[in-house]
Design a protein around this motif. Structure first.
Motif, PDB file in Angstrom:
ATOM      1  N   LEU B  39       0.858  -1.200   0.000  1.00  0.00           N
ATOM      2  CA  LEU B  39       0.000   0.000   0.000  1.00  0.00           C
ATOM      3  C   LEU B  39       0.887   1.240   0.000  1.00  0.00           C
ATOM      4  N   TYR B  40       0.762   2.067  -1.018  1.00  0.00           N
ATOM      5  CA  TYR B  40       1.632   3.225  -1.183  1.00  0.00           C
ATOM      6  C   TYR B  40       0.848   4.517  -1.311  1.00  0.00           C
ATOM      7  N   THR B  41       1.366   5.563  -0.681  1.00  0.00           N
ATOM      8  CA  THR B  41       0.876   6.916  -0.917  1.00  0.00           C
ATOM      9  C   THR B  41       1.664   7.498  -2.077  1.00  0.00           C
ATOM     10  N   TRP B  42       0.952   8.075  -3.027  1.00  0.00           N
ATOM     11  CA  TRP B  42       1.603   8.775  -4.141  1.00  0.00           C
ATOM     12  C   TRP B  42       1.862  10.205  -3.693  1.00  0.00           C
ATOM     13  N   MET B  43       3.115  10.559  -3.626  1.00  0.00           N
ATOM     14  CA  MET B  43       3.524  11.893  -3.225  1.00  0.00           C
ATOM     15  C   MET B  43       3.336  12.833  -4.419  1.00  0.00           C
ATOM     16  N   PRO B  44       3.449  14.156  -4.203  1.00  0.00           N
ATOM     17  CA  PRO B  44       3.194  15.084  -5.316  1.00  0.00           C
ATOM     18  C   PRO B  44       3.947  14.742  -6.598  1.00  0.00           C
ATOM     19  N   THR B  45       5.238  14.405  -6.485  1.00  0.00           N
ATOM     20  CA  THR B  45       6.004  14.116  -7.703  1.00  0.00           C
ATOM     21  C   THR B  45       5.518  12.843  -8.385  1.00  0.00           C
ATOM     22  N   GLY B  46       5.229  11.809  -7.607  1.00  0.00           N
ATOM     23  CA  GLY B  46       4.743  10.562  -8.188  1.00  0.00           C
ATOM     24  C   GLY B  46       3.388  10.744  -8.842  1.00  0.00           C
ATOM     25  N   LEU B  47       2.516  11.488  -8.156  1.00  0.00           N
ATOM     26  CA  LEU B  47       1.166  11.647  -8.681  1.00  0.00           C
ATOM     27  C   LEU B  47       1.162  12.435  -9.988  1.00  0.00           C
ATOM     28  N   ARG B  48       2.081  13.381 -10.113  1.00  0.00           N
ATOM     29  CA  ARG B  48       2.165  14.134 -11.375  1.00  0.00           C
ATOM     30  C   ARG B  48       2.417  13.177 -12.540  1.00  0.00           C
ATOM     31  N   VAL B  49       3.298  12.201 -12.325  1.00  0.00           N
ATOM     32  CA  VAL B  49       3.593  11.234 -13.380  1.00  0.00           C
ATOM     33  C   VAL B  49       2.369  10.338 -13.620  1.00  0.00           C
ATOM     34  N   LEU B  50       1.813   9.827 -12.536  1.00  0.00           N
ATOM     35  CA  LEU B  50       0.648   8.936 -12.651  1.00  0.00           C
ATOM     36  C   LEU B  50      -0.489   9.607 -13.427  1.00  0.00           C
ATOM     37  N   ARG B  51      -0.758  10.873 -13.114  1.00  0.00           N
ATOM     38  CA  ARG B  51      -1.853  11.584 -13.781  1.00  0.00           C
ATOM     39  C   ARG B  51      -1.563  11.793 -15.271  1.00  0.00           C
ATOM     40  N   LYS B  52      -0.290  11.977 -15.609  1.00  0.00           N
ATOM     41  CA  LYS B  52       0.035  12.145 -17.037  1.00  0.00           C
ATOM     42  C   LYS B  52      -0.187  10.834 -17.790  1.00  0.00           C
ATOM     43  N   VAL B  53       0.193   9.733 -17.159  1.00  0.00           N
ATOM     44  CA  VAL B  53      -0.056   8.434 -17.786  1.00  0.00           C
ATOM     45  C   VAL B  53      -1.568   8.236 -17.949  1.00  0.00           C
ATOM     46  N   GLU B  54      -2.312   8.481 -16.871  1.00  0.00           N
ATOM     47  CA  GLU B  54      -3.776   8.362 -16.911  1.00  0.00           C
ATOM     48  C   GLU B  54      -4.374   9.164 -18.062  1.00  0.00           C
ATOM     49  N   GLN B  55      -3.895  10.394 -18.216  1.00  0.00           N
ATOM     50  CA  GLN B  55      -4.487  11.276 -19.210  1.00  0.00           C
ATOM     51  C   GLN B  55      -4.208  10.782 -20.634  1.00  0.00           C
ATOM     52  N   ILE B  56      -3.015  10.253 -20.867  1.00  0.00           N
ATOM     53  CA  ILE B  56      -2.703   9.694 -22.188  1.00  0.00           C
ATOM     54  C   ILE B  56      -3.611   8.483 -22.454  1.00  0.00           C
ATOM     55  N   VAL B  57      -3.751   7.632 -21.444  1.00  0.00           N
ATOM     56  CA  VAL B  57      -4.631   6.466 -21.587  1.00  0.00           C
ATOM     57  C   VAL B  57      -6.060   6.923 -21.878  1.00  0.00           C
ATOM     58  N   ARG B  58      -6.536   7.907 -21.125  1.00  0.00           N
ATOM     59  CA  ARG B  58      -7.913   8.404 -21.292  1.00  0.00           C
ATOM     60  C   ARG B  58      -8.123   8.943 -22.707  1.00  0.00           C
ATOM     61  N   GLU B  59      -7.191   9.745 -23.172  1.00  0.00           N
ATOM     62  CA  GLU B  59      -7.350  10.345 -24.498  1.00  0.00           C
ATOM     63  C   GLU B  59      -7.403   9.271 -25.589  1.00  0.00           C
ATOM     64  N   GLU B  60      -6.543   8.272 -25.477  1.00  0.00           N
ATOM     65  CA  GLU B  60      -6.528   7.239 -26.524  1.00  0.00           C
ATOM     66  C   GLU B  60      -7.747   6.326 -26.429  1.00  0.00           C
ATOM     67  N   MET B  61      -8.241   6.091 -25.213  1.00  0.00           N
ATOM     68  CA  MET B  61      -9.471   5.304 -25.087  1.00  0.00           C
ATOM     69  C   MET B  61     -10.648   6.074 -25.710  1.00  0.00           C
ATOM     70  N   ASN B  62     -10.738   7.365 -25.409  1.00  0.00           N
ATOM     71  CA  ASN B  62     -11.814   8.172 -25.990  1.00  0.00           C
ATOM     72  C   ASN B  62     -11.724   8.175 -27.514  1.00  0.00           C
ATOM     73  N   ARG B  63     -10.496   8.324 -28.014  1.00  0.00           N
ATOM     74  CA  ARG B  63     -10.293   8.346 -29.462  1.00  0.00           C
ATOM     75  C   ARG B  63     -10.724   7.030 -30.094  1.00  0.00           C
ATOM     76  N   ALA B  64     -10.559   5.929 -29.362  1.00  0.00           N
ATOM     77  CA  ALA B  64     -10.942   4.611 -29.882  1.00  0.00           C
ATOM     78  C   ALA B  64     -12.445   4.361 -29.727  1.00  0.00           C
ATOM     79  N   GLY B  65     -13.185   5.379 -29.260  1.00  0.00           N
ATOM     80  CA  GLY B  65     -14.634   5.222 -29.150  1.00  0.00           C
ATOM     81  C   GLY B  65     -15.069   4.500 -27.883  1.00  0.00           C
ATOM     82  N   CYS B  66     -14.159   4.400 -26.921  1.00  0.00           N
ATOM     83  CA  CYS B  66     -14.465   3.730 -25.663  1.00  0.00           C
ATOM     84  C   CYS B  66     -15.054   4.782 -24.711  1.00  0.00           C
TER      85      CYS B  66
END
Lengths: 576, 576
Positions: B39-66
């Motif tokens: 169980l890990y807490t995402w600190m500010p620096t880690g979360l910035r990276v995680l959110r960028k990955v999330e956003q790329i995934v979200r954009e490509e899923m939306n683009r694929a009609g998901c």
């Protein structure tokens, strides 16, 4: 978004188990679906709204200098034992065991986790103030989940925690967060009020709630008619009536009131106003050294309501407030609860400010079926301890001296607290201060009910046709409704051109392009879903050079020149 | 972001309990902190990276009609009982009870929830295909959580589920998702491979995994040197050696091999190559009607490794694969496991393609301490059943006929499946087809380990100084390092101007503005944190009109004219 590739999922029927309008409309508009009691899936339309609320909250938190983190949902019991809440927290805390039988809980709030983190990460006053937030799924095992996402078990919350070495510094961050909260609710477009609030079981001193005004709200809020004063009724001060207490004018008289138990009954029987009488409520006092709890009488004006929170905070009164059992009252005071009164009463009394201002009042005679009329403080009973122990009422003077109070109902969507050292002390979270000495940090905590905001916005903004979204959080800003899209090239081309242009410019547009959809159904859906702007495009209009525009709050639609529609709609989208 | 208002939280020491480099660097760079096992807490620096990955995934899923939805983390046991997984799923499924003692679990995956939703929401083939995803916190109670967020108990996953009436339609969506996954990993900037994969316990037929190539990976991946062929080693086909089996040249001879048990020992003892010998492994066959499991021999070349997955899929062999107890082998076959061989063996045999291609080979003589040399198929033993039952090895011919195979290690960050009707059948999720007949839907499911990607990116991109982020997911794109910010107005003004300009333009800049920070510490921190670009600004440089630039992968820094630095850095930020 094209409706042909989107799960619109609207429903005509009002679901029978949904009581409040937001719950009904969220189900009907295809925003949420129930998985189990208090557990909801956010459908595409609902999630679009939720994410917009989240984003506004995130932007304002960042602007306020609050740093985003993400803490685990599953928390080890250990730190809850350290804070003492493992024992204190009731069954709302969902406890569980992992495969190795270690105890955990699902986080309803994260004071322990953040305090544990910060005691390890921050060691000097120079690193303070520091303020951290997360937007996260939380779980509270509500005994009776209700009103859809308004009181769900799993929900999205923004929780923030700040750390300080001085009260001044805490106050400064607290004020910044107060301002940031106002910006959040302003940007979302809600009619809300920050109100003084009780700190409750979370502990701490100063606290404000943020309420969205709506008739279905579960809280009563008192507002001044002439100032910015606002407070939760449970906290709002009822000030003493102006002027001196009138001098006694009537004689004390014992009257027979057979079978009249309630103050309303007695007053009706005697032909008097409840406002001219007092009622006596008997509660338990604080336990003495032997654990005995003496009886204490609370004396209120007949038409006023006891405020239990105010009473239980008074010295000498048990907290939480507990009413005395009737049998004990009968035994110690010699009469039933319907005939109690301050005259000759042999137990400590707390007299409400308004009750203490009465002259020639009616009250129980401490003898079954008898009351006094013409009673007066000083002459007939001593008014020794006068306190504020009642709820304010509409028309009461505002405690800040400006105007009178109005009472409205509100939905709590935010709550900020000055926690003090409750958690930092328990977890020994200290830093070195300027003198190089270990100092326990002071904390603030700040919550926003992100998913609840979605429901509260609907409670405040709807009509018979459905939801009326504030533009900032609408799932779509514009609905494009074609008539006969599959048959008319002109209609299809006009719709596609508008759709492509506006989508490319970053607007959220729903193109109702399902080939077999009926116009009436499409129009009803766009209103039910609360889309702020709508264009209907058909051959008949295009032939005369127009398309039809209707704002969600407009009574009638307007014809717009087809050639000007891009400019027209861009102005609507940007200005409203 | 200003470092003075940000929890940088870097550490010099390598934490002793972190084994893999990504775990070490995530702790040292202040990205995560451990709350409890897995169980890990995402600190500010880690979360910035995680959110960028999330956003790329979200954009490509939306683009694929998901379509994005959000399902509850807490799921009722009921639907898991309906699918049968409540019984099947092991202790990785964290089960719990609510206050009313109703059974629930924390969702490790959401096939049941989405299938339950869709059976209620979609009723006609005209609404299909439909594809839904969520980016959500998931929980798996790993028996041995390890490698930080790589194998944590609570983690962020993107899971998607698609619904169809035909296999063609499923294949089409599957292909679209395959493409979308490639876009995700391309945009993040990872060296990855989509590889053919086993469907495992989740069920279904076709499946691909997406692996980030890194030496610390837990999977072996086989790649063609000359084509796009790639497969998990557990699935990659080992094709038969080219050409005819050579004719026997040697006589069969029994040799005494006292105490030589393993194939390596025997070959060393006889002075032969393991590749010229065969080994015999005895496993249990499928149970007959009375529940008896006959013995089956698996014959492999001495230097080859059994592929258990391939073997257990063969008819007549028990699945999961189970080796026969030594006692039973001794009793039924009359010798120890070190002396088994195909000649005269009285049980069914499965001979690997490579073993079947040998001539004049060495093998056990089914008599303790004796082996044969010069053994030949046909002449000495019958090679009846020839199958592919070994792992491919580097240098093997690629199964698509193009080039040879290389083996690399990979970290699985994505997995897509054609599920078929496993869940839709169990939950009776049907729609009306074109003929108006009820049809069970066909499903696909598609996962991305969002938080694992963060660790995998580090495994692939680091050096002795720390992390080297691909620019698309870097917590900050640029570090601005001032020398003596508190003393030099020129330095402060230059830094502030650059910071304000770049931040306003939407770039993520970390301004190292802590007044007492030492230059060496700041430089080490920016490298440890993996920030792709760095400018050092000091008086000495400004006096001669320069600032110092260093890209994270550069060996040396370069002087840039102070007047041109905005243009210079903008080009770097936009092009790399």
């Amino acid at each position: 978004m094209r409706a042909s590739r989107y799960l619109v999922a609207t429903k005509k029927e009002t679901p029978s188990d949904a009581v409040v309008i937001s719950h009904q409309l969220m189900l009907r508009a295809g925003m949420i679906r129930k998985l189990a009691s208090g557990l909801y899936t956010w459908m595409p339309t609902g999630l679009r709204v939720l994410r917009k609320v989240e984003q506004i909250v995130r932007e304002e938190m960042n602007r306020a200098g609050c740093q985003e983190v993400l803490m685990p949902v599953v928390q080890p019991a250990e730190i809850w034992e350290e804070s003492g809440r493992w024992q204190q927290y009731g069954p709302e805390l969902l406890r569980l065991q992992d495969r190795h039988n270690n105890p955990f809980c699902l986080g309803p709030t994260h004071e322990e986790v953040i305090t544990d983190l910060i005691r390890n990460e921050i060691s000097s006053y120079r690193q303070l103030p520091a303020n951290f937030y997360q937007i996260q799924t939380k779980f509270r095992d509500e005994i009776r989940p209700r009103f859809g996402v308004m009181r769900a078990r799993e929900f999205t919350m923004k929780d923030a925690y700040s750390f300080h070495t001085t009260q001044d510094c805490l106050q400064q961050t607290y004020d910044q967060m107060h301002t940031a909260y106002c910006k959040v609710f302003d940007r979302i477009g809600l009619d809300y009020r920050p109100v003084l609030a009780d700190t409750g079981s979370i502990g701490g001193s100063t606290s404000h709630e943020f309420h969205v005004l709506a008739e279905s709200g579960e809280d009563d809020i008192a507002f001044s008619s002439e100032s910015r004063y606002a407070a939760n009724v449970e906290l709002a001060e009822a000030i003493a009536p102006a002027g001196e207490r009138p001098a006694p004018a009537a004689e004390l008289a014992e009257v027979h009131t057979p079978g009249q138990k309630t103050i309303a009954d007695v007053c009706a029987f005697l032909g008097e106003e409840a406002a001219g009488s007092v009622k006596s409520l008997i509660v338990l006092g604080e336990a003495d050294e032997e654990g005995q709890q003496p009886l204490v009488a609370l004396i209120l004006r007949g038409d006023h309501e006891l405020n239990e929170l105010k009473a239980e905070k008074l010295p000498g009164i048990a907290s939480p407030l507990e009413f005395a059992p009737e049998a004990r009252i009968a035994e110690e005071l010699g009469c039933g609860i319907g005939s109690l009164g301050p005259i000759g009463l042999q137990i400590p009394m707390v007299i409400d400010r308004s009750a203490a201002h009465l002259a020639d009042f009616t009250c129980g005679a401490n003898k079954d079926d008898y009351h006094y009329t013409g009673a007066n403080w000083g002459r007939d009973a001593e008014a020794q301890r006068i306190e504020d122990i009642r709820n304010v009422e509409a028309g009461d003077p505002s405690p800040d001296g400006k105007g009178t109070l109005e009472i409205k109902r509100g939905i709590e969507v935010g709550h900020i607290f000055q926690l003090g050292d409750k958690y930092s002390k328990a977890l020994n979270a200290s830093v070195l201060n300027e003198q190089g000495k270990d100092t326990i940090m002071t904390m603030g905590c700040y919550g926003i009910g992100v998913s609840r905001i979605v429901a509260a916005a609907i409670e405040q903004n709807h009509d018979d046709a459905g939801i009326i979204w504030p533009q900032a959080i609408a799932p779509f800003q514009l609905a494009l409704v074609p008539i006969n899209i599959q048959k008319s090239d002109a209609v299809r081309e006009k719709c596609e051109a508008l759709y492509e242009q506006l989508t490319a410019a970053g607007y959220d547009v729903l193109l109702m392009d399902e080939p077999k959809a009926r116009l009436g159904v499409m129009l009803a859906d766009t209103e039910l879903m609360g889309i702020p702007h709508r264009l209907v495009i058909g051959d008949r209009g295009l032939e005369k050079g127009t398309v039809e525009y209707k704002g969600r709050r407009d009574a009638e639609s307007t014809d717009v020149a087809a050639g000007d529609v891009e400019a027209f709609i861009l102005e609507k989208l940007n200005n409203q």
